[in-house]
Design a protein around this motif. Sequence first.
Motif, PDB file in Angstrom:
ATOM      1  N   GLN A  58     110.199 -29.971 -25.268  1.00 14.98           N
ATOM      2  CA  GLN A  58     109.127 -30.920 -24.957  1.00 14.98           C
ATOM      3  C   GLN A  58     108.061 -30.292 -24.051  1.00 14.98           C
ATOM      4  O   GLN A  58     106.876 -30.593 -24.168  1.00 14.98           O
ATOM      5  CB  GLN A  58     109.690 -32.172 -24.319  1.00 14.98           C
ATOM      6  N   TYR A  59     108.474 -29.413 -23.146  1.00 17.09           N
ATOM      7  CA  TYR A  59     107.513 -28.762 -22.252  1.00 17.09           C
ATOM      8  C   TYR A  59     106.580 -27.838 -23.041  1.00 17.09           C
ATOM      9  O   TYR A  59     105.406 -27.711 -22.712  1.00 17.09           O
ATOM     10  CB  TYR A  59     108.232 -27.971 -21.155  1.00 17.09           C
ATOM     11  N   TYR A  60     107.124 -27.199 -24.057  1.00 20.31           N
ATOM     12  CA  TYR A  60     106.317 -26.331 -24.921  1.00 20.31           C
ATOM     13  C   TYR A  60     105.340 -27.177 -25.741  1.00 20.31           C
ATOM     14  O   TYR A  60     104.147 -26.893 -25.800  1.00 20.31           O
ATOM     15  CB  TYR A  60     107.232 -25.519 -25.843  1.00 20.31           C
ATOM     16  N   LEU A  61     105.868 -28.214 -26.375  1.00 18.56           N
ATOM     17  CA  LEU A  61     105.048 -29.037 -27.270  1.00 18.56           C
ATOM     18  C   LEU A  61     103.983 -29.835 -26.533  1.00 18.56           C
ATOM     19  O   LEU A  61     102.900 -30.069 -27.068  1.00 18.56           O
ATOM     20  CB  LEU A  61     105.946 -29.978 -28.073  1.00 18.56           C
ATOM     21  N   LEU A  62     104.266 -30.270 -25.323  1.00 21.61           N
ATOM     22  CA  LEU A  62     103.336 -31.113 -24.577  1.00 21.61           C
ATOM     23  C   LEU A  62     102.505 -30.346 -23.550  1.00 21.61           C
ATOM     24  O   LEU A  62     101.708 -30.947 -22.831  1.00 21.61           O
ATOM     25  CB  LEU A  62     104.112 -32.236 -23.869  1.00 21.61           C
ATOM     26  N   SER A  63     102.667 -29.029 -23.514  1.00 24.67           N
ATOM     27  CA  SER A  63     101.942 -28.216 -22.538  1.00 24.67           C
ATOM     28  C   SER A  63     100.444 -28.231 -22.808  1.00 24.67           C
ATOM     29  O   SER A  63     100.004 -28.228 -23.959  1.00 24.67           O
ATOM     30  CB  SER A  63     102.446 -26.771 -22.579  1.00 24.67           C
ATOM     31  N   ASP A  64      99.673 -28.234 -21.739  1.00 27.69           N
ATOM     32  CA  ASP A  64      98.222 -28.117 -21.883  1.00 27.69           C
ATOM     33  C   ASP A  64      97.797 -26.650 -21.991  1.00 27.69           C
ATOM     34  O   ASP A  64      96.632 -26.350 -22.205  1.00 27.69           O
ATOM     35  CB  ASP A  64      97.507 -28.807 -20.727  1.00 27.69           C
ATOM     36  N   LYS A  65      98.772 -25.743 -21.850  1.00 22.97           N
ATOM     37  CA  LYS A  65      98.494 -24.311 -21.989  1.00 22.97           C
ATOM     38  C   LYS A  65      98.569 -23.916 -23.466  1.00 22.97           C
ATOM     39  O   LYS A  65      99.416 -24.405 -24.209  1.00 22.97           O
ATOM     40  CB  LYS A  65      99.512 -23.480 -21.205  1.00 22.97           C
ATOM     41  N   GLU A  66      97.695 -23.022 -23.851  1.00 20.27           N
ATOM     42  CA  GLU A  66      97.689 -22.509 -25.223  1.00 20.27           C
ATOM     43  C   GLU A  66      98.760 -21.426 -25.361  1.00 20.27           C
ATOM     44  O   GLU A  66      98.816 -20.504 -24.553  1.00 20.27           O
ATOM     45  CB  GLU A  66      96.316 -21.912 -25.541  1.00 20.27           C
ATOM     46  N   PRO A  67      99.630 -21.516 -26.388  1.00 21.25           N
ATOM     47  CA  PRO A  67     100.635 -20.460 -26.584  1.00 21.25           C
ATOM     48  C   PRO A  67      99.964 -19.122 -26.904  1.00 21.25           C
ATOM     49  O   PRO A  67      98.952 -19.076 -27.598  1.00 21.25           O
ATOM     50  CB  PRO A  67     101.454 -20.947 -27.779  1.00 21.25           C
ATOM     51  N   HIS A  68     100.542 -18.045 -26.385  1.00 20.42           N
ATOM     52  CA  HIS A  68     100.065 -16.694 -26.682  1.00 20.42           C
ATOM     53  C   HIS A  68     100.891 -16.127 -27.823  1.00 20.42           C
ATOM     54  O   HIS A  68     102.120 -16.163 -27.782  1.00 20.42           O
ATOM     55  CB  HIS A  68     100.207 -15.784 -25.454  1.00 20.42           C
ATOM     56  N   SER A  69     100.212 -15.596 -28.808  1.00 18.59           N
ATOM     57  CA  SER A  69     100.889 -14.948 -29.924  1.00 18.59           C
ATOM     58  C   SER A  69     101.288 -13.538 -29.504  1.00 18.59           C
ATOM     59  O   SER A  69     100.496 -12.803 -28.924  1.00 18.59           O
ATOM     60  CB  SER A  69      99.952 -14.899 -31.132  1.00 18.59           C
ATOM     61  N   ILE A  70     102.533 -13.187 -29.790  1.00 19.32           N
ATOM     62  CA  ILE A  70     103.051 -11.869 -29.431  1.00 19.32           C
ATOM     63  C   ILE A  70     102.956 -10.945 -30.643  1.00 19.32           C
ATOM     64  O   ILE A  70     103.217 -11.362 -31.778  1.00 19.32           O
ATOM     65  CB  ILE A  70     104.521 -11.972 -28.963  1.00 19.32           C
TER      66      ILE A  70
END
Length: 111
Positions: free
Chosen positions: A85-97
């Motif tokens: 839930q923290y990943y899905l609801l984060s306001d931060k943009e995921p970084h692609s590795i």
Amino acid sequence: CQYIKKSLKSSDSFKLIESNVIDDTNGETKYYLVNTKFSATNSFGGTKDDSSFQTIDSKFENPWYPLAMLNGNYSTALECTPFLQYYLLSDKEPHSIDCDKILYYIDKELQ
């Protein structure tokens, strides 16, 4: 990705599709939140796409993996759903590795 590969019955069949990370080490969870898509050969010899969601600590270790090794149930370490839930609801943009870099270093021992 090393944790995923180690948990597979046919570890050489691991193929990384994509991996995305949110750095929440200074946030509520205190982890890197890692969402990984991969494919591997299943026990019937067919290729199956799957995903893994892991929490990785500041030492770049999955804190749940040692227990998973002891009880043989890797899903608790590789599908860390309480933190999803923290990943899905984060306001931060995921970084692609970079998948190529991950695959280059995947069999190297982490220091």
